[in-house]
Design an enzyme around this catalytic site. Structure first.
Site, PDB file in Angstrom:
ATOM      1  N   PRO A 134       9.396  -9.887   5.601  1.00  0.00           N
ATOM      2  CA  PRO A 134       8.736 -10.904   4.765  1.00  0.00           C
ATOM      3  C   PRO A 134       8.036 -10.261   3.572  1.00  0.00           C
ATOM      4  O   PRO A 134       7.463  -9.181   3.672  1.00  0.00           O
ATOM      5  CB  PRO A 134       7.724 -11.555   5.721  1.00  0.00           C
ATOM      6  CG  PRO A 134       8.203 -11.207   7.096  1.00  0.00           C
ATOM      7  CD  PRO A 134       8.887  -9.890   6.986  1.00  0.00           C
ATOM      8  N   GLU A 172     -15.353   8.893  12.950  1.00  0.00           N
ATOM      9  CA  GLU A 172     -14.459   8.996  11.793  1.00  0.00           C
ATOM     10  C   GLU A 172     -14.373  10.430  11.298  1.00  0.00           C
ATOM     11  O   GLU A 172     -13.318  10.859  10.809  1.00  0.00           O
ATOM     12  CB  GLU A 172     -14.936   8.069  10.671  1.00  0.00           C
ATOM     13  CG  GLU A 172     -14.998   6.599  11.044  1.00  0.00           C
ATOM     14  CD  GLU A 172     -13.663   6.069  11.532  1.00  0.00           C
ATOM     15  OE1 GLU A 172     -12.616   6.599  11.118  1.00  0.00           O
ATOM     16  OE2 GLU A 172     -13.661   5.134  12.347  1.00  0.00           O
ATOM     17  N   THR A 183      13.387 -14.705  -1.722  1.00  0.00           N
ATOM     18  CA  THR A 183      13.369 -15.996  -2.415  1.00  0.00           C
ATOM     19  C   THR A 183      13.263 -15.798  -3.920  1.00  0.00           C
ATOM     20  O   THR A 183      13.844 -16.564  -4.700  1.00  0.00           O
ATOM     21  CB  THR A 183      12.204 -16.848  -1.901  1.00  0.00           C
ATOM     22  OG1 THR A 183      12.297 -16.967  -0.476  1.00  0.00           O
ATOM     23  CG2 THR A 183      12.244 -18.240  -2.500  1.00  0.00           C
ATOM     24  N   ASP A 190      -7.382   3.572  18.876  1.00  0.00           N
ATOM     25  CA  ASP A 190      -6.805   4.915  18.815  1.00  0.00           C
ATOM     26  C   ASP A 190      -5.966   5.203  20.052  1.00  0.00           C
ATOM     27  O   ASP A 190      -4.866   5.754  19.957  1.00  0.00           O
ATOM     28  CB  ASP A 190      -7.921   5.956  18.702  1.00  0.00           C
ATOM     29  CG  ASP A 190      -8.826   5.698  17.513  1.00  0.00           C
ATOM     30  OD1 ASP A 190      -8.318   5.160  16.518  1.00  0.00           O
ATOM     31  OD2 ASP A 190     -10.020   6.022  17.585  1.00  0.00           O
ATOM     32  N   HIS A 202     -11.735  12.158  13.409  1.00  0.00           N
ATOM     33  CA  HIS A 202     -10.385  11.855  12.917  1.00  0.00           C
ATOM     34  C   HIS A 202     -10.048  12.723  11.713  1.00  0.00           C
ATOM     35  O   HIS A 202      -8.966  13.325  11.636  1.00  0.00           O
ATOM     36  CB  HIS A 202     -10.298  10.383  12.506  1.00  0.00           C
ATOM     37  CG  HIS A 202     -10.180   9.431  13.652  1.00  0.00           C
ATOM     38  ND1 HIS A 202      -9.204   9.527  14.603  1.00  0.00           N
ATOM     39  CD2 HIS A 202     -10.932   8.342  13.985  1.00  0.00           C
ATOM     40  CE1 HIS A 202      -9.339   8.541  15.485  1.00  0.00           C
ATOM     41  NE2 HIS A 202     -10.390   7.814  15.130  1.00  0.00           N
TER      42      HIS A 202
END
Length: 760
Positions: free
Chosen positions: A205, A426, A210, A501, A429
């Protein structure tokens, strides 16, 4: 149903109701008589207060005209009452004894009245049926359910051309060939080529399916019919097949023409998918569509274009050559496509000098054209909200975050302890990803709450990738587990913040084992296959086709991968604990950090070696001989430019030539004044055509022609201000904005695959 028809229907209903009420009111001959109890009537008879009487034998009612009204009749001199069955003779005798004038009426009933009792409700039901059929879009007579609901585009509608499409050059080239065939058939017919009977556009999508159809409608120069797949099936049996026949009948009468069916999966789903009896109506509609597309009937000059998000569930008979000769994938744009789309949507908008569209294109991997259009629009809205006059780089950055993660939750009150946990999470990460050798660098990390997340770290790839190695997927696992490892290392216990996570890590690890064959213990085998039962769209879902022992081994391998990544993240954070504290402090102070700030914080962080614990090839020993070098690598070693310049495709050159000619014609027309109809006097707008009699142009460019159209009897005069027959469109020159766009309409679905934050 427009307002005029509604008013007309309401007026007709009111007139019918008024006439019915008038008929029953004026046909009632008991008006003026006061209803009283039977005992009151007997009292008046016994008191000799009756002047005359009428006995209605059929209705068993007695009407009395009194000599004088009294309290029992509330002063009324006319009363009416009912009497029991068999008492008519006694009443007659009693009235005769009082010398009252007595008359007896035996009503035999009216044939017209009896007919009205049965016919009037039937007429009412028929009227309601007609009214509701009109409200549902039926024909004017109320019985047009079998008529096609396709809309034929007219020249007054806004025109979209191939110049308005960017980022999907392959799809444009395929569709441009159809348009060129319609306008220049001799070149193809000389080679014996036949025009494709059907074109299927499929893809995620928001990729522009279209929009491509609208571009074909604006450039084809032939009648263009558009309809949705859901418009075929109705509440009545046989309506869908009838509408298909009517649609193709209209198309044949206007051939050559194009039919566009949006969301064709609504009617083209694989047959036999009816659980417990099936949906015979939809299958009947599909069968009729198959016959019309390629059956015994003549279908010359009718091209069918369809769009769908789910080509896998379409019926195989619908996809075969002869029906859909050409199947065009419309996928997410690559880096160059995203640049083109962003240039398109930023054209005409005041952009600041720090608005780096090229950098924005690199950071929006996986976004569709609709997403990119939404990013530019959100940036404009944010700028207007702040009463700004130009769209800046920070506004674009905030717009990307809003599209990916949702709006910022400014009103959320977070405790200092929770904010500290989020900063370390964070930071874990970010640090884990920075130390891994096979992962995209972290572009930004923030602890601002957005959507359903408390913060996120974004890893942006340097280039588009179609393949991922095992080392890269393991690095993704380490990245995902970095937040959980930081919580355990610093606060000695995990929190619920790592739920997304863990979900992401489990998904990656399980796909490595069951789909990609990256487990040396289980081998290169795909575990779990999709069965082709069509009851729920062709598949009943993935079912296990392995034993319980293998399932146990799969779980062990998944757990082994996640545990190894968890341990690696723990070791990274333990080694660089001071750096983690510094990063958390900066996040608590600034809330958001970008690449330059992260580079200064991680200056002393070195890349870790690859994890080799899963590099088990059994008895197969990899070769020490390096792979050969690509032509690009050799060219770079020789100091030659790479990639080499590629000549522009012929269809793009034709689009550029046509657009330049159209713009030149418009600029010349603008200097000659305007006529009464809004077009320049003495010239004609691009796409307008004039003949001896008025002919529709169906959104065609100036100079268009097609086989069989216009009719031979039509004569077209030439105009000096009219450009020669060319092809509309224009690729963007270097350094300028491209006027194209690959985004689809806003009614398309926005659920797309894109780069996700690691922490949710």
């Amino acid at each position: 149903m427009n307002r005029k028809n509604v008013t007309r229907t309401i007026t007709a209903i009111a007139v019918v109701v008024l006439l019915g009420w008038s008929f029953f009111y004026f046909s009632d001959d008991t008006r003026g008589y006061k209803p009283v109890d039977t005992s009151v009537a007997i009292t008046q008879i016994n008191g000799d207060n009756v002047k005359s009487a009428q006995i209605d034998d059929r209705e068993q009612q007695l009407r009395l005209i009194l000599k004088k009204g009294n309290n029992e009749t509330d002063g009324s001199e006319k009363v009416i009452t009912k009497y029991p069955t068999g008492y008519a003779v006694d009443l007659f005798n009693a009235l005769s004894a009082k010398n009252a004038k007595v008359s007896t009426v035996v009503n035999q009933g009216s044939i017209l009245g009896e007919l009205l009792v049965y016919v009037l409700p039937l007429l009412l039901l028929v009227g309601l049926f007609v009214m509701f059929s009109r409200m549902q879009g039926g024909a004017r007579m109320g019985f047009g359910f079998g008529k096609s609901r396709a809309k034929q585009l007219s020249k007054d509608m806004p025109k979209t051309t191939f110049a308005d499409v960017a980022g999907v050059d392959e799809a444009v080239e395929e569709l441009y060939e159809i348009k060129d065939f319609l306008q220049n058939p001799s070149r193809y017919q000389a080679l014996g080529a036949k025009i494709p009977k059907g074109v299927l556009l499929y893809g995620p999508p928001g990729t522009g399916k279209t929009l491509l159809a609208r571009a074909v409608a604006g450039e084809a120069g032939v009648p263009f019919f558009t309809i949705s797949g859901s418009d075929f099936v109705e509440m009545f049996v046989g309506v869908g097949a009838s509408r298909v026949r009517d649609l193709f009948e209209q198309a044949k009468q206007n051939s050559p023409c194009i039919i566009f069916v949006d969301e064709i999966d609504a009617v083209g789903r694989q047959r036999g998918a009816g659980l417990g009896g099936g949906h015979d109506e939809r299958e009947q509609t599909l069968n009729q569509l198959l016959v019309e597309m390629d059956g015994f009937g003549d279908r010359a000059g009718v091209i069918l274009i369809a769009a769908t998000n789910r080509p896998d569930i379409l019926d195989p008979a619908l996809l075969r050559p002869g029906r859909f000769d050409r199947q065009i994938p419309v996928s997410n744009p690559d880096l160059a496509g995203r640049r083109a789309v962003l240039r398109v949507h930023s054209k005409g908008k005041p952009m600041a000098a720090d608005a780096d569209l090229d950098g924005l294109a690199k950071r929006t991997v996986g976004m569709t054209g609709a997403d990119l259009a939404n990013v530019i629009n959100e940036a404009a809205l944010l700028t207007a909200r702040e009463n700004g006059t130009i769209i800046t780089g920070p506004a674009l950055e905030e717009a990307v975050d809003r599209v990916i993660g949702g709006p910022r939750r400014k009103g959320r009150i977070i405790s200092e302890q929770e904010k500290k946990i989020t900063a370390y999470h964070e930071g874990g990460h970010t640090l884990a990803a920075w130390a891994m050798p096979d992962i995209e660098p972290i572009y930004k990390v923030t602890i601002l709450a957005r959507g359903r997340t408390g913060g996120h770290a974004v890893a942006v790839p340097e280039e588009d990738k179609g393949l991922r190695t095992r080392s890269e997927m393991i690095a993704q696992l380490v990245f995902a587990m970095g937040g959980r490892a930081a919580e355990e290392l610093v606060f000695r216990e995990p929190t619920t913040g790592a739920v997304s996570d863990i979900e992401q890590a489990t998904k990656i690890a399980r796909s490595m084992v069951t789909e990609f064959g990256m487990s040396s213990k289980l081998g290169a085998v795909k575990y779990g296959s999709e069965h082709g039962d069509p009851f729920l769209g062709r598949t009943m879902g993935t079912q296990p086709d392995y034993s319980h022992e293998v399932a146990r081994e799969i779980d062990e391998e998944v757990r082994k991968l996640i545990e190894a990544a968890h341990t690696e993240a723990w070791e990274i954070l333990t080694e660089y604990r001071d750096v983690l504290d510094t990063l958390a402090g900066e996040l608590l102070e600034k809330e958001t950090l970008h690449r330059p700030e992260l580079e200064s914080i991680f200056a002393d962080v070195e890349k870790r070696p690859r994890l080799t614990m899963f590099d088990d090839f059994g008895g197969r020993i990899p070769s020490d001989k390096p792979p050969i070098k690509t032509p690009g690598e050799l060219a770079i070693e020789r100091g030659e430019p790479w990639p080499q310049p590629v000549p522009e495709p012929a269809f793009k050159a034709a689009i550029a030539q046509a657009t330049q000619a159209a713009e030149a014609a418009r600029s010349d027309a603008g200097q000659t004044g305007h006529g009464a109809n809004g077009s320049p006097a003495g010239t004609h707008r691009s796409g307008d055509r004039q003949y001896g009699s008025t002919q529709p142009d169906y959104g065609a460019p100036a100079g268009w022609h097609a086989p069989g159209w216009p009719p031979r009897s039509s004569h077209r005069p030439s105009y000096s201000g009219e450009p020669a027959p060319t092809y509309p469109g224009q690729p963007y020159p270097t350094g300028q904005a491209d006027p194209g766009s690959d985004e689809s309409s806003a009614e398309q679905d926005d659920e797309v695959s894109r780069t996700k934050p690691a922490h949710g």
